[in-house]
Design a protein around this motif. Structure first.
Motif, PDB file in Angstrom:
ATOM      1  N   ALA A   1      23.581  -3.825  -6.316  1.00  0.00           N
ATOM      2  CA  ALA A   1      22.908  -2.930  -7.262  1.00  0.00           C
ATOM      3  C   ALA A   1      21.422  -2.883  -6.944  1.00  0.00           C
ATOM      4  CB  ALA A   1      23.128  -3.398  -8.701  1.00  0.00           C
ATOM      5  N   MET A   2      20.791  -1.811  -7.403  1.00  0.00           N
ATOM      6  CA  MET A   2      19.351  -1.624  -7.195  1.00  0.00           C
ATOM      7  C   MET A   2      18.719  -1.123  -8.481  1.00  0.00           C
ATOM      8  SD  MET A   2      17.318   0.965  -4.596  1.00  0.00           S
ATOM      9  CE  MET A   2      17.671   2.383  -5.620  1.00  0.00           C
ATOM     10  N   VAL A   3      17.548  -1.675  -8.822  1.00  0.00           N
ATOM     11  CA  VAL A   3      16.760  -1.217  -9.965  1.00  0.00           C
ATOM     12  C   VAL A   3      15.365  -0.889  -9.451  1.00  0.00           C
ATOM     13  CG1 VAL A   3      15.854  -1.769 -12.241  1.00  0.00           C
ATOM     14  CG2 VAL A   3      18.078  -2.670 -11.557  1.00  0.00           C
ATOM     15  N   ARG A   4      14.928   0.345  -9.670  1.00  0.00           N
ATOM     16  CA  ARG A   4      13.620   0.770  -9.158  1.00  0.00           C
ATOM     17  C   ARG A   4      12.845   1.507 -10.230  1.00  0.00           C
ATOM     18  NH1 ARG A   4      11.213   5.198  -7.010  1.00  0.00           N
ATOM     19  NH2 ARG A   4      13.126   6.454  -7.056  1.00  0.00           N
ATOM     20  N   TYR A   5      11.557   1.188 -10.323  1.00  0.00           N
ATOM     21  CA  TYR A   5      10.637   1.935 -11.180  1.00  0.00           C
ATOM     22  C   TYR A   5       9.403   2.233 -10.341  1.00  0.00           C
ATOM     23  CZ  TYR A   5       7.831   3.331 -15.187  1.00  0.00           C
ATOM     24  OH  TYR A   5       7.053   4.049 -16.068  1.00  0.00           O
ATOM     25  N   ALA A   6       9.260   3.512  -9.941  1.00  0.00           N
ATOM     26  CA  ALA A   6       8.186   3.904  -9.007  1.00  0.00           C
ATOM     27  C   ALA A   6       8.360   3.084  -7.726  1.00  0.00           C
ATOM     28  CB  ALA A   6       6.823   3.730  -9.641  1.00  0.00           C
ATOM     29  N   ASP A   7       7.319   2.343  -7.299  1.00  0.00           N
ATOM     30  CA  ASP A   7       7.426   1.578  -6.066  1.00  0.00           C
ATOM     31  C   ASP A   7       7.793   0.123  -6.306  1.00  0.00           C
ATOM     32  OD1 ASP A   7       4.913   1.306  -7.293  1.00  0.00           O
ATOM     33  OD2 ASP A   7       4.016   0.543  -5.454  1.00  0.00           O
ATOM     34  N   ASP A   8       8.101  -0.260  -7.543  1.00  0.00           N
ATOM     35  CA  ASP A   8       8.595  -1.604  -7.850  1.00  0.00           C
ATOM     36  C   ASP A   8      10.119  -1.567  -7.824  1.00  0.00           C
ATOM     37  OD1 ASP A   8       6.075  -2.727  -8.220  1.00  0.00           O
ATOM     38  OD2 ASP A   8       5.993  -2.054 -10.302  1.00  0.00           O
ATOM     39  N   VAL A   9      10.709  -2.405  -6.985  1.00  0.00           N
ATOM     40  CA  VAL A   9      12.160  -2.339  -6.797  1.00  0.00           C
ATOM     41  C   VAL A   9      12.735  -3.738  -6.623  1.00  0.00           C
ATOM     42  CG1 VAL A   9      11.863  -1.981  -4.308  1.00  0.00           C
ATOM     43  CG2 VAL A   9      14.012  -1.329  -5.398  1.00  0.00           C
ATOM     44  N   VAL A  10      13.931  -3.938  -7.188  1.00  0.00           N
ATOM     45  CA  VAL A  10      14.673  -5.194  -7.058  1.00  0.00           C
ATOM     46  C   VAL A  10      16.098  -4.865  -6.648  1.00  0.00           C
ATOM     47  CG1 VAL A  10      15.635  -7.162  -8.312  1.00  0.00           C
ATOM     48  CG2 VAL A  10      13.283  -6.478  -8.730  1.00  0.00           C
TER      49      VAL A  10
ATOM     50  N   LEU B   1      -5.244  11.463   6.047  1.00  0.00           N
ATOM     51  CA  LEU B   1      -4.151  12.038   6.824  1.00  0.00           C
ATOM     52  C   LEU B   1      -2.797  11.601   6.288  1.00  0.00           C
ATOM     53  CD1 LEU B   1      -5.593  11.588  10.424  1.00  0.00           C
ATOM     54  CD2 LEU B   1      -5.677  13.625   8.967  1.00  0.00           C
ATOM     55  N   THR B   2      -2.779  10.503   5.559  1.00  0.00           N
ATOM     56  CA  THR B   2      -1.555  10.002   4.926  1.00  0.00           C
ATOM     57  C   THR B   2      -1.881   9.601   3.502  1.00  0.00           C
ATOM     58  OG1 THR B   2      -1.969   7.725   5.637  1.00  0.00           O
ATOM     59  CG2 THR B   2      -0.665   9.112   7.115  1.00  0.00           C
ATOM     60  N   GLY B   3      -0.855   9.389   2.711  1.00  0.00           N
ATOM     61  CA  GLY B   3      -1.040   8.879   1.360  1.00  0.00           C
ATOM     62  C   GLY B   3      -1.000   9.959   0.292  1.00  0.00           C
ATOM     63  N   CYS B   4      -0.866   9.477  -0.924  1.00  0.00           N
ATOM     64  CA  CYS B   4      -0.821  10.344  -2.100  1.00  0.00           C
ATOM     65  C   CYS B   4      -1.829   9.805  -3.097  1.00  0.00           C
ATOM     66  CB  CYS B   4       0.591  10.343  -2.683  1.00  0.00           C
ATOM     67  SG  CYS B   4       0.841  11.492  -4.042  1.00  0.00           S
ATOM     68  N   PRO B   5      -2.846  10.580  -3.498  1.00  0.00           N
ATOM     69  CA  PRO B   5      -3.916  10.056  -4.350  1.00  0.00           C
ATOM     70  C   PRO B   5      -3.379   9.461  -5.650  1.00  0.00           C
ATOM     71  CG  PRO B   5      -4.448  12.253  -3.544  1.00  0.00           C
ATOM     72  CD  PRO B   5      -3.015  12.011  -3.209  1.00  0.00           C
TER      73      PRO B   5
ATOM     74  N   ALA C   1       7.065  -3.612   4.279  1.00  0.00           N
ATOM     75  CA  ALA C   1       7.367  -4.572   3.212  1.00  0.00           C
ATOM     76  C   ALA C   1       6.423  -5.762   3.341  1.00  0.00           C
ATOM     77  CB  ALA C   1       8.809  -5.038   3.300  1.00  0.00           C
ATOM     78  N   SER C   2       5.820  -6.159   2.229  1.00  0.00           N
ATOM     79  CA  SER C   2       4.896  -7.290   2.229  1.00  0.00           C
ATOM     80  C   SER C   2       5.639  -8.584   2.524  1.00  0.00           C
ATOM     81  CB  SER C   2       4.192  -7.389   0.873  1.00  0.00           C
ATOM     82  OG  SER C   2       3.411  -8.561   0.799  1.00  0.00           O
ATOM     83  N   LYS C   3       5.178  -9.339   3.532  1.00  0.00           N
ATOM     84  CA  LYS C   3       5.828 -10.601   3.877  1.00  0.00           C
ATOM     85  C   LYS C   3       5.609 -11.660   2.801  1.00  0.00           C
ATOM     86  CE  LYS C   3       5.469  -9.925   8.886  1.00  0.00           C
ATOM     87  NZ  LYS C   3       4.957 -10.493  10.163  1.00  0.00           N
ATOM     88  N   GLU C   4       4.465 -11.590   2.112  1.00  0.00           N
ATOM     89  CA  GLU C   4       4.157 -12.596   1.118  1.00  0.00           C
ATOM     90  C   GLU C   4       4.946 -12.394  -0.180  1.00  0.00           C
ATOM     91  OE1 GLU C   4       1.919 -10.628   2.550  1.00  0.00           O
ATOM     92  OE2 GLU C   4       1.071 -12.006   4.048  1.00  0.00           O
ATOM     93  N   LYS C   5       5.193 -11.132  -0.559  1.00  0.00           N
ATOM     94  CA  LYS C   5       5.809 -10.846  -1.851  1.00  0.00           C
ATOM     95  C   LYS C   5       7.274 -10.453  -1.761  1.00  0.00           C
ATOM     96  CE  LYS C   5       1.441  -9.373  -3.942  1.00  0.00           C
ATOM     97  NZ  LYS C   5       0.742  -8.282  -4.676  1.00  0.00           N
ATOM     98  N   SER C   6       7.780 -10.237  -0.570  1.00  0.00           N
ATOM     99  CA  SER C   6       9.191  -9.866  -0.397  1.00  0.00           C
ATOM    100  C   SER C   6       9.979 -11.122  -0.031  1.00  0.00           C
ATOM    101  CB  SER C   6       9.344  -8.809   0.698  1.00  0.00           C
ATOM    102  OG  SER C   6       8.608  -7.648   0.375  1.00  0.00           O
TER     103      SER C   6
ATOM    104  N   GLY D   1       0.806  -1.221   0.000  1.00  0.00           N
ATOM    105  CA  GLY D   1       0.000   0.000   0.000  1.00  0.00           C
ATOM    106  C   GLY D   1       0.832   1.261   0.000  1.00  0.00           C
ATOM    107  N   PHE D   2       1.812   1.327  -0.900  1.00  0.00           N
ATOM    108  CA  PHE D   2       2.762   2.444  -0.859  1.00  0.00           C
ATOM    109  C   PHE D   2       2.068   3.790  -0.973  1.00  0.00           C
ATOM    110  CE2 PHE D   2       5.320   5.359  -3.576  1.00  0.00           C
ATOM    111  CZ  PHE D   2       6.195   5.782  -2.585  1.00  0.00           C
TER     112      PHE D   2
END
Length: 280
Positions: free
Chosen positions: A92-101, A53-57, A128-133, A7-8
């Motif tokens: 090394a790190m590769v990131r596109y928006a909130d998708d990162v490896v 109160l938090t978040g970005c639409p 960090a999602s426990k299921e997907k990380s 839920g970034f």
């Protein structure tokens, strides 16, 4: 290593966001405008206006820019200035928006980072999602279907042997993405089934070309073929609902495809590389 931020866009902290903007922007009125935009109401499906109160639409014009700024300070700078210096081998790190490896040459560095990144995200109210990380051993010495793979930006990455027996990274459409794409095609065909057949084919061809432009990478032919064949089955189903019989023969569908034309699967990566080289 795959790290999925749960839920970034909904958990971006406004105060941290403003502090990050103030690092580079010395215009208080502009920063105040961004703060007001972050707190602006969001229209829900039931007609209610929610003031988060938090978040970005998501879907906002400036949302992708603010999201990149947030993760630039949360991950990019931290990884370059702190993490890489502490690693004993390459990272090394590769990131596109909130998708990162993240990639580490040494397994111990990867496991240590896996614990550190959770603490880092928690500092900025992210999780960090426990299921997907997970930590994946992605090595060319583990080939075939038994090798571990990871997904990034809709693709599955896996080490495979090419026709000459040389180990190469194979990219194919992620299975969930393929199923989701076919589901969207089915919903679209259901909505369009009452339109003229030539209009259906013209619009569908535009969608197919857009799909091939993104997923038409070298080595992904089989996934493109599955998507095309699945699209044919879906098209046959909904065109058949236009008549009282409720079905259409494959011969009839092939005649329509031949007459109106339907864009077949194609690898577009080489064409894009040629265009890039031509503009250099």
């Amino acid at each position: 290593m795959e790290v999925d931020i749960r839920g970034f866009f909904e958990h971006i902290d406004h105060e941290w966001m403003v502090r990050m903007l103030e690092e580079r922007i010395d215009d208080r009125r502009f920063v105040r405008l961004i703060r007001k935009w972050l707190r602006a109401g969001v229209l829900a499906e039931d007609g209610r206006v929610i003031h988060p109160l938090t978040g970005c639409p998501q879907g906002g014009v400036i949302s992708p820019v603010l999201a990149n700024i947030y993760l630039h300070y949360v991950l990019d700078l931290w990884f370059e200035r702190r993490v890489k210096r502490r690693c004993k081998m390459r990272a090394a790190m590769v990131r596109y928006a909130d998708d990162v490896v993240f990639a580490f040459q040494r397994g111990e560095d990867a496991r240590a980072f896996f614990s550190a990144v959770r603490v880092r995200l928690a500092k900025f109210h992210l999780t960090a999602s426990k299921e997907k990380s997970r930590v994946v051993r992605f090595s060319r010495f583990q080939l075939g279907k038994q090798s571990e793979s990871f997904e990034f930006l809709g693709f599955e990455f896996r080490w495979m042997l090419d026709r000459k027996g040389v180990p190469r990274v194979r990219r194919r459409t992620a299975r969930e993405r393929l199923r989701a794409s076919l589901k969207r095609v089915s919903e679209w065909c259901r909505e369009m089934r009452s339109q003229l057949v030539r209009e259906i084919f013209a619009a569908l061809n535009r969608k197919l070309l857009g799909y091939y432009d993104y997923y038409g990478v070298i080595g992904n032919w089989e996934s493109l073929r599955r998507f095309y064949n699945g699209t044919l089955r879906i098209l046959r189903k909904w065109l058949g609902r236009r008549s009282e019989r409720g079905r259409m023969s494959w011969r009839r569908l092939q005649a329509l495809v031949q007459y109106h034309g339907l864009e077949g699967p194609r690898i577009t990566e080489l064409r894009h590389l040629q265009l890039e080289l031509a503009t250099c």
